[in-house]
Structures are given as C-alpha cells and as structure tokens.
Enzyme design. Structure first.
Site, short mmCIF file in Angstrom:
data_model
loop_
_atom_site.label_atom_id
_atom_site.label_comp_id
_atom_site.label_asym_id
_atom_site.label_seq_id
_atom_site.Cartn_x
_atom_site.Cartn_y
_atom_site.Cartn_z
N GLU A 163 -34.91 -12.37 14.86
CA GLU A 163 -33.70 -11.69 14.39
C GLU A 163 -32.79 -12.73 13.76
O GLU A 163 -32.45 -13.74 14.40
CB GLU A 163 -32.97 -11.00 15.53
CG GLU A 163 -31.73 -10.26 15.01
CD GLU A 163 -30.84 -9.71 16.12
OE1 GLU A 163 -30.75 -8.49 16.24
OE2 GLU A 163 -30.23 -10.52 16.84
N LYS B 78 -19.39 -1.74 12.52
CA LYS B 78 -19.51 -0.84 13.66
C LYS B 78 -18.14 -0.29 14.02
O LYS B 78 -17.12 -0.84 13.62
CB LYS B 78 -20.10 -1.61 14.86
CG LYS B 78 -21.60 -1.86 14.69
CD LYS B 78 -22.19 -2.65 15.82
CE LYS B 78 -22.30 -1.87 17.10
NZ LYS B 78 -23.10 -2.62 18.11
N GLU B 79 -18.12 0.80 14.78
CA GLU B 79 -16.89 1.48 15.18
C GLU B 79 -15.86 0.51 15.80
O GLU B 79 -14.66 0.59 15.54
CB GLU B 79 -17.27 2.60 16.16
CG GLU B 79 -16.16 3.40 16.78
CD GLU B 79 -15.29 4.12 15.75
OE1 GLU B 79 -15.80 4.44 14.67
OE2 GLU B 79 -14.10 4.34 16.07
P1 0O2 Z 1 -27.28 -11.09 22.77
O1 0O2 Z 1 -26.86 -11.68 24.07
O2 0O2 Z 1 -26.43 -11.59 21.62
O3 0O2 Z 1 -28.74 -11.21 22.49
P2 0O2 Z 1 -32.20 -2.51 18.50
O4 0O2 Z 1 -32.72 -3.91 18.77
O5 0O2 Z 1 -32.15 -2.18 17.03
O6 0O2 Z 1 -32.88 -1.51 19.32
P3 0O2 Z 1 -29.66 -3.52 19.21
O7 0O2 Z 1 -30.23 -4.65 20.01
O8 0O2 Z 1 -28.40 -2.89 19.73
O9 0O2 Z 1 -30.72 -2.40 19.02
O10 0O2 Z 1 -29.47 -4.03 17.72
P4 0O2 Z 1 -28.19 -4.53 16.94
O11 0O2 Z 1 -27.16 -3.47 16.79
O12 0O2 Z 1 -28.78 -5.08 15.65
O13 0O2 Z 1 -27.58 -5.69 17.85
C1 0O2 Z 1 -28.30 -6.84 18.16
C2 0O2 Z 1 -27.39 -8.02 18.44
O14 0O2 Z 1 -26.28 -8.05 17.54
C3 0O2 Z 1 -26.74 -8.04 19.83
O15 0O2 Z 1 -27.63 -8.61 20.74
C4 0O2 Z 1 -25.53 -8.94 19.57
O16 0O2 Z 1 -25.89 -10.32 19.50
C5 0O2 Z 1 -25.10 -8.51 18.19
N1 0O2 Z 1 -24.15 -7.38 18.25
C6 0O2 Z 1 -24.40 -6.10 17.89
N2 0O2 Z 1 -23.32 -5.34 18.04
C7 0O2 Z 1 -22.34 -6.15 18.52
C8 0O2 Z 1 -20.97 -5.94 18.86
O17 0O2 Z 1 -20.42 -4.83 18.78
N3 0O2 Z 1 -20.26 -7.02 19.30
C9 0O2 Z 1 -20.82 -8.26 19.41
N4 0O2 Z 1 -20.05 -9.26 19.86
N5 0O2 Z 1 -22.12 -8.48 19.10
C10 0O2 Z 1 -22.88 -7.45 18.66
P5 0O2 Z 1 -27.55 -8.29 22.29
O18 0O2 Z 1 -28.95 -8.11 22.76
O19 0O2 Z 1 -26.58 -7.17 22.55
O20 0O2 Z 1 -26.93 -9.56 22.94
#
Ligand code: 0O2
Length: 237
Positions: free
Chosen positions: A174, A147-148
């Site tokens: 997931e 990611k960016e």
């Molecule tokens: P938590 O508290 O960990 O559950 P989508 O479901 O496809 O509509 P989403 O949820 O943005 O969209 O999907 P994505 O990009 O696959 O990210 C899902 C999870 O990956 C996030 O859950 C984080 O756990 C992790 N993640 C994604 N991007 C980042 C990032 O830039 N930094 C960090 N530290 N973790 C990331 P949640 O729900 O955000 O939070």
C-alpha cells in the site's frame, strides 16, 4: 481436534502473551503457525516495501537533475504488526492462515511518501505507475474526495515483484501519498482515534475542530502551490 482457534481466541491469547513479554516465534508456535513461514511472509513484505521505497528515491534523484526541487520530503515504511493483521482479519471475518493474509490483506507492507505540493503527488504517481513491473490493483483518491472526517491522501495498492532465492513473487504494497500538511493532520487525528481516556462528547468536539483544520490545511496546500507556480514561472534575471 479443532485445528485452528477462532480469531477472538487467538487475539485474547496474543494480548496475554504480549503482556507477558513473549517473543513472536513463541506466539506463533502457540497458534499452530510455525515461525519460519510467517517470518518468511513478513520478509517478502519487507523486501517489497524496500523495492517501492527505492523506486521513489530513484524518481526523487532523477527529477532533481533538471533543476527541479526534490519533490519528496520524506518516505516512511512500516510492516503491519501481527496484532493489527489479526484485528483486521477479525473485522473482515477471515480465517487466520498465511494464504488468507496473502490473498486478503493488501496493506501489510505500507510505504508513505510525503511531498511538499499536491501536484508533485500526481506527477510521482504517474511516473511510478508507468513502470512496467508495477501493477495497480486499487486506487483511492482521498485528495479529490476527502473522507467525511477530513482525511486526505492518495492511496495506491500495487503489486511489485521481488526476486528471492526461491524465485520471483508478486507482493502487495500500500502506497500512501500525501503532503506535509496532510501528514500533520493525519497523525493528530490518528492519536485522537486511539485515545481511550476522553469522553465521547470531547471526541465529537475535537473531531469537529479537526474537520475545520482539514479545510484550512487543504487551503494552505492550494495557496502554497500557487506561490510555487508563480515562483517558477518567473524569468531568471
Ligand atoms: P495503520 O495503523 O495506519 O495501518 P480496505 O483495506 O480497503 O479494506 P481500509 O484499510 O479502511 O479498507 O482502507 P483505507 O481507507 O484505504 O485506509 C487504509 C489506511 O489509510 C489506514 O490504515 C490508515 O493508515 C489510513 N487512513 C484511512 N483513513 C484514515 C483516517 O480517517 N485517518 C487517519 N489518520 N488515517 C486514515 P489502518 O489499517 O487503519 O491503520
């Protein structure tokens, strides 16, 4: 009479109730969702994450039989909190009911598999997805395309069957697969994201530092893998 409150109303009330220390069943009854179906749905997610965790533990044990190092360092599972589920539904403009959670929120059950090396991640992915009861519904490879902000991990959304007292159900889980270095980075970046008491300038500056750390950690992963490959290609003396 309005049957359902808006997500915003629900969230505000939940925040108040959490602050007042109410239990989950009390919160749910307040929002016209009885506790039993909600707890039952959350238990399905818990069972599905246990199934997935067991599958990875089995692969880890089997791979160690043939003299390979255990590819998995650790496995962590979590069930998304009701608050986070609500926030996500709000972001996506979804109605708050159980079918809506079931059909739209694919990361209520989350299993994080931490490996030492990147090649182990892809090897385990292949072995996991080749199992005939696992259905892959979505794959995001943030290792191949970070990611960016520098975030790296392999994300798989899978459906796994659970066998219950009332029959078989397929449940979404997931799976996040990452190295120790990726996990170290993501947990610090996560803290930055939720830190409320720092200035926007400081957030930007720390974000830039973290981007550099992400490049360094990707480089470390590459070099460690090279060392491992050389080590295991040496003939025994
Ligand atoms: P938590 O508290 O960990 O559950 P989508 O479901 O496809 O509509 P989403 O949820 O943005 O969209 O999907 P994505 O990009 O696959 O990210 C899902 C999870 O990956 C996030 O859950 C984080 O756990 C992790 N993640 C994604 N991007 C980042 C990032 O830039 N930094 C960090 N530290 N973790 C990331 P949640 O729900 O955000 O939070």
């Amino acid at each position: 009479m309005k049957e359902f409150k808006t997500i915003d109303e629900v969230r505000k009330e939940m925040e108040g109730l959490y602050l007042n220390g109410h239990s989950l069943p009390a919160i749910l009854e307040r929002f016209h969702v009885t506790a039993e179906p909600f707890v039952s749905l959350m238990t399905d997610y818990k069972c599905a994450s246990m199934e997935v965790e067991t599958k990875f533990n089995v692969l880890n044990s089997r791979l160690s039989v043939y003299g390979e190092m255990n590819p998995i360092e650790s496995i962590k599972s979590r069930i998304k909190s009701p608050e986070s589920i609500l926030m996500k539904m709000e972001r996506k403009n979804l109605p708050f009911d159980l079918d809506s959670i079931r059909n739209n929120i694919t990361d209520v059950a989350g299993v994080r598999v931490i490996c030492s090396f990147v090649d182990d991640i892809y090897r385990l992915e292949e072995l996991f997805l080749s199992q005939d009861d696992i259905v892959l519904t979505k794959r995001k490879d943030y290792i191949e395309s970070p990611k960016e902000n520098g975030y790296r991990s392999l994300h798989l959304i899978v459906e796994v069957p659970i066998f219950t007292e009332s029959g078989k159900r397929n449940v979404s889980v997931e799976v996040q697969m990452r190295t120790i270095a990726m996990d170290f980075w993501a947990s610090l970046e996560h803290k930055l994201r939720y830190k409320k008491d720092i200035s926007p300038e400081m957030i930007d500056a720390l974000g830039e530092d973290l981007k550099k750390c992400a490049l360094d950690s990707a480089d470390l992963d590459r070099r460690m893998e090279e060392v491992k490959k050389k080590l295991y290609s040496q003939p025994e003396v």
